[in-house]
Design a protein around this motif. Structure first.
Motif, PDB file in Angstrom:
ATOM      1  N   ILE A  67       0.827  -1.202   0.000  1.00 30.42           N
ATOM      2  CA  ILE A  67       0.000   0.000   0.000  1.00 30.42           C
ATOM      3  C   ILE A  67       0.867   1.262   0.000  1.00 30.42           C
ATOM      4  N   MET A  68       2.084   1.157   0.556  1.00 32.54           N
ATOM      5  CA  MET A  68       2.954   2.335   0.621  1.00 32.54           C
ATOM      6  C   MET A  68       3.888   2.468  -0.581  1.00 32.54           C
ATOM      7  N   VAL A  69       4.417   1.328  -1.058  1.00 31.35           N
ATOM      8  CA  VAL A  69       5.381   1.397  -2.165  1.00 31.35           C
ATOM      9  C   VAL A  69       4.671   1.805  -3.458  1.00 31.35           C
ATOM     10  N   ALA A  70       3.450   1.293  -3.657  1.00 33.16           N
ATOM     11  CA  ALA A  70       2.737   1.613  -4.905  1.00 33.16           C
ATOM     12  C   ALA A  70       2.550   3.119  -5.101  1.00 33.16           C
ATOM     13  N   PRO A  71       2.002   3.844  -4.088  1.00 34.53           N
ATOM     14  CA  PRO A  71       1.877   5.296  -4.282  1.00 34.53           C
ATOM     15  C   PRO A  71       3.239   5.985  -4.388  1.00 34.53           C
ATOM     16  N   ALA A  72       4.290   5.366  -3.809  1.00 30.39           N
ATOM     17  CA  ALA A  72       5.613   5.995  -3.854  1.00 30.39           C
ATOM     18  C   ALA A  72       6.233   5.899  -5.238  1.00 30.39           C
ATOM     19  N   VAL A  73       6.114   4.715  -5.882  1.00 33.17           N
ATOM     20  CA  VAL A  73       6.731   4.570  -7.213  1.00 33.17           C
ATOM     21  C   VAL A  73       5.817   5.132  -8.298  1.00 33.17           C
ATOM     22  N   GLY A  74       4.516   5.301  -7.973  1.00 35.87           N
ATOM     23  CA  GLY A  74       3.562   5.823  -8.957  1.00 35.87           C
ATOM     24  C   GLY A  74       4.035   7.076  -9.673  1.00 35.87           C
ATOM     25  N   PRO A  75       4.352   8.161  -8.917  1.00 40.48           N
ATOM     26  CA  PRO A  75       4.772   9.407  -9.576  1.00 40.48           C
ATOM     27  C   PRO A  75       6.046   9.253 -10.410  1.00 40.48           C
ATOM     28  N   THR A  76       7.005   8.440  -9.942  1.00 37.86           N
ATOM     29  CA  THR A  76       8.268   8.283 -10.679  1.00 37.86           C
ATOM     30  C   THR A  76       8.028   7.605 -12.021  1.00 37.86           C
ATOM     31  N   ILE A  77       7.294   6.468 -11.971  1.00 35.79           N
ATOM     32  CA  ILE A  77       7.022   5.724 -13.214  1.00 35.79           C
ATOM     33  C   ILE A  77       6.174   6.584 -14.153  1.00 35.79           C
ATOM     34  N   ALA A  78       5.175   7.280 -13.554  1.00 32.18           N
ATOM     35  CA  ALA A  78       4.315   8.138 -14.385  1.00 32.18           C
ATOM     36  C   ALA A  78       5.133   9.250 -15.046  1.00 32.18           C
ATOM     37  N   GLY A  79       6.075   9.834 -14.278  1.00 34.01           N
ATOM     38  CA  GLY A  79       6.932  10.884 -14.830  1.00 34.01           C
ATOM     39  C   GLY A  79       7.725  10.382 -16.027  1.00 34.01           C
TER      40      GLY A  79
END
Length: 477
Positions: free
Chosen positions: A149-161
């Motif tokens: 639940i924590m890693v997903a929102p954390a990597v979300g912005p990086t991968i999206a960027g």
């Protein structure tokens, strides 16, 4: 961990069940934050305003706020397999529609369909873990969920960027799609029915009050954060009043019913109340700072979406790594020695954050953000697991529904209050300086006020934390 046998005598294939739940949970949470980085891109592509694009997040939260309260009832009406397959089918459909979306309206619809999937999945995940793991192993299991639940929102912005710079925003959804399909197929093969079906009577009035209550409050806070007339606008006041009245009627009705839709008697258990408050406070702190920090990095420091994502990555990954460790420590030592120091760290970091300027170094931001995430990991899972452990088994569906509902409400409140405090701070700053070149400074001044708000919330949490006691779970739970 391949199989555990609970007191009911039923054997559970823990590993395949966990893989199906975690994979689908990860993608659900990933798409929730990945889109945040794409918002400025979408404003340009669809030629819409910032308050309009905000509806992609608001609509998602609103759907969760309406559906999650009903999840306790659904868990008692449908089997684990049926709910899991339904949740993933909605997620797959929503993601496919979003990936193909030619217009804002279609994308908005897709987000609502996705939210239906997430609303079914989150409570199902917690409820299943409470059933398939004995109490003494629950902290570690909840820790693994915390990791996801924590890693997903954390990597979300990086991968999206990365995707936005090299492909287009559509790829955020194309990337998620195969994983959701795999999770669905995996779940069809391995998911077992773990919950007890009691088919309680469905009460239409409870459904209505719950929808108006939770929906009204989430809508009011989200609209207030948009800045059109702010907190004083008729839309906000009316939906807030409707929401509060409906919630009071909902609570009174639940307490009078023999078979309530959401059993509020869970609140008779003091550690469940403390745990719920902790989760509420953590969610407000996390979501308000996750919204404000990227804005500071992009608008205040003038960095790109990808760079902002990379700066926030170490903290998010650290939080994920710490979550299972904290879970195991909780199993050993109980919640008090984790939760209180955790909140001290969180409050201290937010105080430091309130002093950031446009001259602050990126290293400082990374260190502060990492410390904030470690602090949150010390509070969240231990407090949540301890609270749910105090409930008798028949209250598990209600307990998870209550906690997950209040998380969504806390998210909406946290982001809305943070945005309006930030906007007010920016306006105040610009009153003194007419030069538009000072916009980054104004933004930073507003953001510093938003962090002071988050710090006050954390201090309130710290006071509550002194009441936390370890729940000793008896075997029949």
């Amino acid at each position: 961990m391949a199989e555990t046998q609970q007191n009911t005598g039923q054997k559970y294939r823990v590993l395949p069940i966990m893989i199906s739940l975690l994979l689908s949970g990860f993608i659900g949470m990933f798409s929730e934050t990945a889109l945040n980085v794409a918002l400025s891109d979408l404003i340009r592509v669809f030629d819409i305003t910032a308050p309009t694009v905000q509806w992609l997040t608001t609509g998602y939260l609103l759907t969760l706020g309406i559906l999650v309260p009903v999840s306790g009832l659904l868990l008692q009406w449908f089997t684990t397999r049926q709910l899991f397959i339904a949740a993933l089918s909605f997620s797959v459909l929503g993601t496919l529609v979003a990936a193909l979306a030619p217009s804002f309206e279609v994308l908005m619809t897709a987000r609502v369909i996705q939210a239906v999937g997430t609303a079914l999945l989150l409570p199902l995940m917690f409820n299943t873990i409470l059933i398939i793991f004995p109490a003494e192993k629950r902290g570690a299991a909840m820790g693994v969920i915390g990791l996801v639940i924590m890693v997903a929102p954390a990597v979300g912005p990086t991968i999206a960027g990365l995707l936005i710079e090299n492909l287009s925003w559509h790829w955020i959804f194309w990337l998620s799609l195969p994983f959701l399909v795999i999770a669905l197929l995996f779940g069809m093969m391995y998911m077992q029915n773990v919950s007890t079906i009691t088919k309680p009577k469905i009460d239409i009035m409870s459904l209505l009050f719950s929808t108006l209550g939770f929906g009204g409050i989430v809508f009011a806070f989200s609209s207030a954060g948009e800045g059109e007339g702010g907190w004083g606008s008729t839309k906000v006041i009316v939906s807030m009043v409707i929401g509060i009245l409906a919630l009071i009627l909902f609570a009174v009705r639940q307490l009078r019913m023999k078979q309530p839709m959401m059993n509020l008697r869970a609140f008779k258990h003091p550690m469940f109340v403390v745990g719920t408050l902790m989760v509420f406070i953590c969610m407000m702190v996390i979501l308000s700072s996750m919204l404000v920090l990227p804005m500071y990095l992009i608008s205040g420091l003038g960095l790109s979406a990808l760079t902002a994502g990379l700066i926030l990555l170490p903290g998010g990954l650290l939080n994920g790594i710490m979550s299972p460790i904290m879970g195991s420590l909780f199993d050993k030592f109980g919640p008090k020695w984790l939760v209180i120091p955790g909140l001290v760290i969180v409050a201290a970091v937010l105080w430091f954050f309130s002093g950031i300027t446009t001259a602050s170094t990126i290293t400082l931001i990374i260190v502060l953000h990492s410390c904030l995430m470690i602090g949150i990991s010390m509070v969240w899972m231990p407090a949540q697991t301890n609270g749910l452990n105090q409930l008798p088994r028949e209250l598990y569906p209600d307990g998870t529904a209550i906690m997950n509902t209040l998380q969504q409400v806390a998210g909406a409140i946290g982001t809305a209050v943070a945005v309006s405090i930030m906007t007010a701070g920016m306006k105040d700053f610009m009153k003194g300086v007419a030069d538009p070149a000072n916009a980054p400074l104004a933004m930073t001044a507003g953001i510093s006020d938003a962090f002071i708000f988050a710090m006050i919330v954390a201090i309130v949490g710290l006071v509550v934390a002194f009441f936390i006691k370890r729940v000793h779970v008896s075997k029949q739970h």
